[in-house]
Design an enzyme around this catalytic site. Structure first.
Site, PDB file in Angstrom:
ATOM      1  N   CYS A  75      49.342  59.586  51.061  1.00 18.16           N
ATOM      2  CA  CYS A  75      48.171  58.725  51.176  1.00 18.16           C
ATOM      3  C   CYS A  75      48.047  57.775  49.993  1.00 18.16           C
ATOM      4  CB  CYS A  75      46.915  59.581  51.306  1.00 18.16           C
ATOM      5  SG  CYS A  75      45.416  58.607  51.287  1.00 18.16           S
TER       6      CYS A  75
ATOM      7  N   HIS B 189      19.683  42.955  62.733  1.00 16.20           N
ATOM      8  CA  HIS B 189      20.068  41.617  63.128  1.00 16.20           C
ATOM      9  C   HIS B 189      20.123  40.679  61.953  1.00 16.20           C
ATOM     10  CE1 HIS B 189      20.495  38.344  65.973  1.00 16.20           C
ATOM     11  NE2 HIS B 189      19.568  37.665  65.312  1.00 16.20           N
TER      12      HIS B 189
ATOM     13  N   GLU C 102      25.008  45.701  65.832  1.00 16.92           N
ATOM     14  CA  GLU C 102      23.783  45.813  66.640  1.00 16.92           C
ATOM     15  C   GLU C 102      24.113  45.872  68.134  1.00 16.92           C
ATOM     16  OE1 GLU C 102      21.065  42.327  66.867  1.00 16.92           O
ATOM     17  OE2 GLU C 102      22.621  41.236  65.809  1.00 16.92           O
TER      18      GLU C 102
ATOM     19  N   GLU D   8      50.266  48.333  62.092  1.00 17.91           N
ATOM     20  CA  GLU D   8      49.658  47.903  60.824  1.00 17.91           C
ATOM     21  C   GLU D   8      50.605  47.012  60.027  1.00 17.91           C
ATOM     22  OE1 GLU D   8      46.474  51.550  60.128  1.00 17.91           O
ATOM     23  OE2 GLU D   8      48.351  51.620  59.015  1.00 17.91           O
TER      24      GLU D   8
ATOM     25  N   TYR E 122      50.497  53.662  64.881  1.00 23.11           N
ATOM     26  CA  TYR E 122      49.711  53.193  63.738  1.00 23.11           C
ATOM     27  C   TYR E 122      50.545  52.338  62.763  1.00 23.11           C
ATOM     28  CZ  TYR E 122      45.836  56.654  64.272  1.00 23.11           C
ATOM     29  OH  TYR E 122      44.764  57.395  64.693  1.00 23.11           O
TER      30      TYR E 122
ATOM     31  N   CYS F 231      48.122  55.366  53.112  1.00 24.66           N
ATOM     32  CA  CYS F 231      46.810  54.739  53.328  1.00 24.66           C
ATOM     33  C   CYS F 231      46.405  53.731  52.259  1.00 24.66           C
ATOM     34  CB  CYS F 231      45.714  55.802  53.376  1.00 24.66           C
ATOM     35  SG  CYS F 231      46.211  57.378  54.039  1.00 24.66           S
TER      36      CYS F 231
ATOM     37  N   LYS G 143      48.804  50.673  51.762  1.00 27.91           N
ATOM     38  CA  LYS G 143      48.768  49.951  53.051  1.00 27.91           C
ATOM     39  C   LYS G 143      47.524  49.082  53.146  1.00 27.91           C
ATOM     40  CE  LYS G 143      46.492  51.393  56.066  1.00 27.91           C
ATOM     41  NZ  LYS G 143      46.836  52.538  56.874  1.00 27.91           N
TER      42      LYS G 143
HETATM   43  P1  NDP Z   1      52.687  57.288  65.745  1.00 26.88           P
HETATM   44  O1  NDP Z   1      52.791  58.637  66.299  1.00 26.88           O
HETATM   45  O2  NDP Z   1      51.370  56.633  65.608  1.00 26.88           O
HETATM   46  O3  NDP Z   1      53.616  56.305  66.562  1.00 26.88           O
HETATM   47  C1  NDP Z   1      54.981  56.538  66.713  1.00 26.88           C
HETATM   48  C2  NDP Z   1      55.536  55.432  67.584  1.00 26.88           C
HETATM   49  O4  NDP Z   1      56.954  55.507  67.584  1.00 26.88           O
HETATM   50  C3  NDP Z   1      55.069  55.548  69.018  1.00 26.88           C
HETATM   51  O5  NDP Z   1      54.857  54.250  69.489  1.00 26.88           O
HETATM   52  C4  NDP Z   1      56.262  56.203  69.702  1.00 26.88           C
HETATM   53  O6  NDP Z   1      56.398  55.850  71.041  1.00 26.88           O
HETATM   54  C5  NDP Z   1      57.420  55.600  68.928  1.00 26.88           C
HETATM   55  N1  NDP Z   1      58.625  56.424  68.928  1.00 26.88           N
HETATM   56  C6  NDP Z   1      58.713  57.753  68.670  1.00 26.88           C
HETATM   57  N2  NDP Z   1      60.011  58.145  68.717  1.00 26.88           N
HETATM   58  C7  NDP Z   1      60.732  57.055  69.016  1.00 26.88           C
HETATM   59  C8  NDP Z   1      62.120  56.819  69.209  1.00 26.88           C
HETATM   60  N3  NDP Z   1      63.010  57.799  69.109  1.00 26.88           N
HETATM   61  N4  NDP Z   1      62.516  55.562  69.515  1.00 26.88           N
HETATM   62  C9  NDP Z   1      61.610  54.569  69.605  1.00 26.88           C
HETATM   63  N5  NDP Z   1      60.301  54.726  69.434  1.00 26.88           N
HETATM   64  C10 NDP Z   1      59.861  55.951  69.138  1.00 26.88           C
HETATM   65  O7  NDP Z   1      53.454  57.399  64.334  1.00 26.88           O
HETATM   66  P2  NDP Z   1      53.507  56.461  63.074  1.00 26.88           P
HETATM   67  O8  NDP Z   1      54.868  56.639  62.507  1.00 26.88           O
HETATM   68  O9  NDP Z   1      53.040  55.095  63.382  1.00 26.88           O
HETATM   69  O10 NDP Z   1      52.448  57.156  62.128  1.00 26.88           O
HETATM   70  C11 NDP Z   1      52.512  58.563  61.875  1.00 26.88           C
HETATM   71  C12 NDP Z   1      51.147  59.155  61.788  1.00 26.88           C
HETATM   72  O11 NDP Z   1      50.557  58.826  60.563  1.00 26.88           O
HETATM   73  C13 NDP Z   1      50.166  58.656  62.843  1.00 26.88           C
HETATM   74  O12 NDP Z   1      50.265  59.368  64.029  1.00 26.88           O
HETATM   75  C14 NDP Z   1      48.841  58.842  62.169  1.00 26.88           C
HETATM   76  O13 NDP Z   1      48.375  60.118  62.451  1.00 26.88           O
HETATM   77  C15 NDP Z   1      49.164  58.670  60.708  1.00 26.88           C
HETATM   78  N6  NDP Z   1      48.749  57.337  60.249  1.00 26.88           N
HETATM   79  C16 NDP Z   1      47.414  57.029  60.248  1.00 26.88           C
HETATM   80  C17 NDP Z   1      46.994  55.791  59.838  1.00 26.88           C
HETATM   81  C18 NDP Z   1      45.539  55.472  59.859  1.00 26.88           C
HETATM   82  O14 NDP Z   1      44.726  56.384  59.906  1.00 26.88           O
HETATM   83  N7  NDP Z   1      45.155  54.204  59.869  1.00 26.88           N
HETATM   84  C19 NDP Z   1      47.919  54.767  59.387  1.00 26.88           C
HETATM   85  C20 NDP Z   1      49.293  55.178  59.462  1.00 26.88           C
HETATM   86  C21 NDP Z   1      49.680  56.420  59.872  1.00 26.88           C
HETATM   87  P3  NDP Z   1      55.662  56.665  72.219  1.00 26.88           P
HETATM   88  O15 NDP Z   1      54.211  56.402  72.052  1.00 26.88           O
HETATM   89  O16 NDP Z   1      56.234  56.034  73.441  1.00 26.88           O
HETATM   90  O17 NDP Z   1      56.024  58.090  72.045  1.00 26.88           O
END
Ligand code: NDP
Length: 464
Positions: free
Chosen positions: A43, A440, A445, A184, A180, A48, A51
């Site tokens: 984080c 407002h 709101e 982002e 995510y 976080c 980022k």
């Molecule tokens: P996510 O789980 O959010 O997304 C992973 C993405 O990668 C999905 O779109 C998934 O597709 C795709 N994917 C998975 N495996 C493959 C593959 N083999 N080939 C191609 N695409 C693939 O993970 P992130 O890495 O973005 O983030 C990890 C975690 O960190 C998040 O789940 C979240 O909990 C946390 N995080 C939170 C943030 C916040 O609170 N703002 C910011 C950043 C991270 P599909 O959906 O089709 O499976």
């Protein structure tokens, strides 16, 4: 009675580990905490915090152009990536210092080594020549980016661990993933003027969110200049001779040119090489530590919190789990972490803030769902001449009037979701929202002035 070196030994100095270490230390327990990298974990160091700083950096070009409508003339501008990286580094170093100070004040001993379990009570501190014992062990080693090592050229790609400290800002980037991190960073790079392409294997990025959110955010991102290629997978990445460093082949036959390829395809628990098998700790198929509802592993004196348990990969969740662990293990007050109604934000551009059920989820569980929805141009955008719209949406059980979900897209969506989270946690009904006075002029709101349903979902079918 056996005597141990420590009452509690924490492995991992991230959000969960530091909170547990600090709380136990301040109770007068003898606590050791091993961290092999930097205090603060994902984080603070490469998640976080940096980022969000980069999101702010990437938003300035829009602020500069919006200023004109408000009478300002903004002079010449230029962007210095290395200055951003250096300032980010100074800030995370400051936070790292605060984490360390908090532990020192609590008299928790920090051990800057990799920890490997020898058995349920014995920890080797690799490279120190030391082995220590503890009555209770907490594993809080978080996760790491998953890299698809089956893809030819994967070694040419970067992960979210590398992206913050690139030597130079790329001219172009391909980002793989639709979650995510991918979304982002697409906003960050696009805002900084990098030619940005998002490649996602499914039909719709962020498909786990409410359909209005993912549809509108995709449209807005495309409008801002991000190319989103859906239903495509990267098949290979190779060095290229032309202007761009890399050639990125997709399974739809397209070849993209890019200076960098960021894989953002999920995160996996950091359980490798930690000696968990020596202690008999059971792992799930995805490598996460299996825990009971109190965060206790299959071994009685070993507990685990945070991303390592893969419950919800979010900083506040790890902190909450750590606090529950302290109550349960050290205060004789068993408390189960509560994972219901976790507010979350995606710092996409525009931003998403959400808590509770999506329209689609609600339609599966409730026979009479009411949707209240406002899609409007926020006031700030009027003089700015910006067309970007905002969404506020409530998902309500039409029978009980309970608010099941609240969703926001637009400026400060995350801030709103945090407060909406309180209302939903308190079981607020739509009537509670209706009798709350509007503030407002504000965008928020809208949440208390959407008096009539935009449409209904009866037995899953849309009416109206
Ligand atoms: P996510 O789980 O959010 O997304 C992973 C993405 O990668 C999905 O779109 C998934 O597709 C795709 N994917 C998975 N495996 C493959 C593959 N083999 N080939 C191609 N695409 C693939 O993970 P992130 O890495 O973005 O983030 C990890 C975690 O960190 C998040 O789940 C979240 O909990 C946390 N995080 C939170 C943030 C916040 O609170 N703002 C910011 C950043 C991270 P599909 O959906 O089709 O499976």
């Amino acid at each position: 009675m056996t005597s141990y070196d420590y009452d509690l030994f924490v492995i991992g100095g991230g959000s969960g580990g530091v909170r547990a270490g600090r709380l136990a230390g301040s109770m007068g327990k003898r606590v050791g905490l091993a961290e092999e990298f930097r205090m603060g974990g994902t984080c603070v160091i490469r998640g976080c915090v940096p980022k969000k700083l980069y999101v702010y950096a990437s938003q300035f070009p829009e602020h500069f152009s919006d200023a004109a409508g408000y009478g300002w003339t903004v002079g010449e501008r230029s962007f210095d990536w290395s200055r951003l990286v250096a300032n980010k580094e100074a800030e995370i170093t400051r936070l790292e210092g605060l984490y360390t100070k908090g532990l020192n004040n609590a008299k928790t001993e920090i051990l800057p080594y990799r920890a490997v379990l020898k058995d349920a009570h014995t920890v080797e501190l690799v490279g120190s020549g030391k082995t220590v014992t503890a009555e209770t062990v907490l594993i809080a080693t978080g996760g790491r980016p998953f890299m698809d090592e089956t893809m030819p050229g994967h070694e040419l790609c970067i992960s979210s661990n590398d992206v913050f400290d690139l030597k130079t800002l790329p001219k172009s980037i391909v980002i793989q993933g639709g979650g995510y991190i991918a979304v982002e960073f697409a906003g960050i790079f696009n805002g900084l003027g990098v030619n940005t392409t998002l490649v996602y294997r499914g039909k719709q990025i962020l498909h786990r969110f409410d359909s209005d959110l993912y549809r509108l955010v995709s449209e807005a991102m495309a409008e801002k200049g991000i190319r989103i290629v859906t239903e495509a997978q990267i098949t290979a990445v190779a060095q290229a001779q032309g202007e761009s460093r890399l050639a990125v082949s997709l399974d739809n036959g397209e070849v993209l040119a890019a200076d960098q390829v960021l894989q953002a395809i999920g995160r996996v628990p950091n359980t490798r090489g930690m000696g968990l098998e020596n202690a008999g700790v059971k792992l799930a198929a995805d490598g996460s530590v299996i825990v009971d509802e109190y965060s206790r592993s299959s071994v009685k004196n070993i507990w685990a919190v945070g991303d390592i348990t893969n419950r919800a990969q979010l900083t506040p969740v790890a902190i909450h789990e750590a606090m529950c662990f302290i109550e349960t293990a050290f205060k004789n007050n068993p408390v189960r972490p509560d994972h219901e109604l976790i507010p979350t934000a995606v710092f996409s551009q525009p931003e998403i803030g959400t808590v509770g059920m999506s329209e689609e989820e609600a339609a599966k569980h409730y026979t009479n769902v009411e949707i209240y929805r406002a899609h409007f141009r926020p006031m700030r955008n009027t003089l700015a001449g910006r067309q970007d719209k905002m969404l506020t949406k409530l998902v309500v059980d039409g029978d009980s009037r309970k608010v099941l979900g609240a969703h926001v897209l637009g400026p400060d969506a995350g801030e709103m979701a945090q407060l909406l989270g309180i209302a939903l946690k308190a079981n607020a009904s739509k009537d509670d929202f209706d009798r709350t006075m509007a503030l407002h002029p504000s965008a928020a709101e809208e949440f208390v002035t959407m008096y009539t349903p935009s449409y209904r979902l009866v037995n899953g079918m849309r009416e109206g």
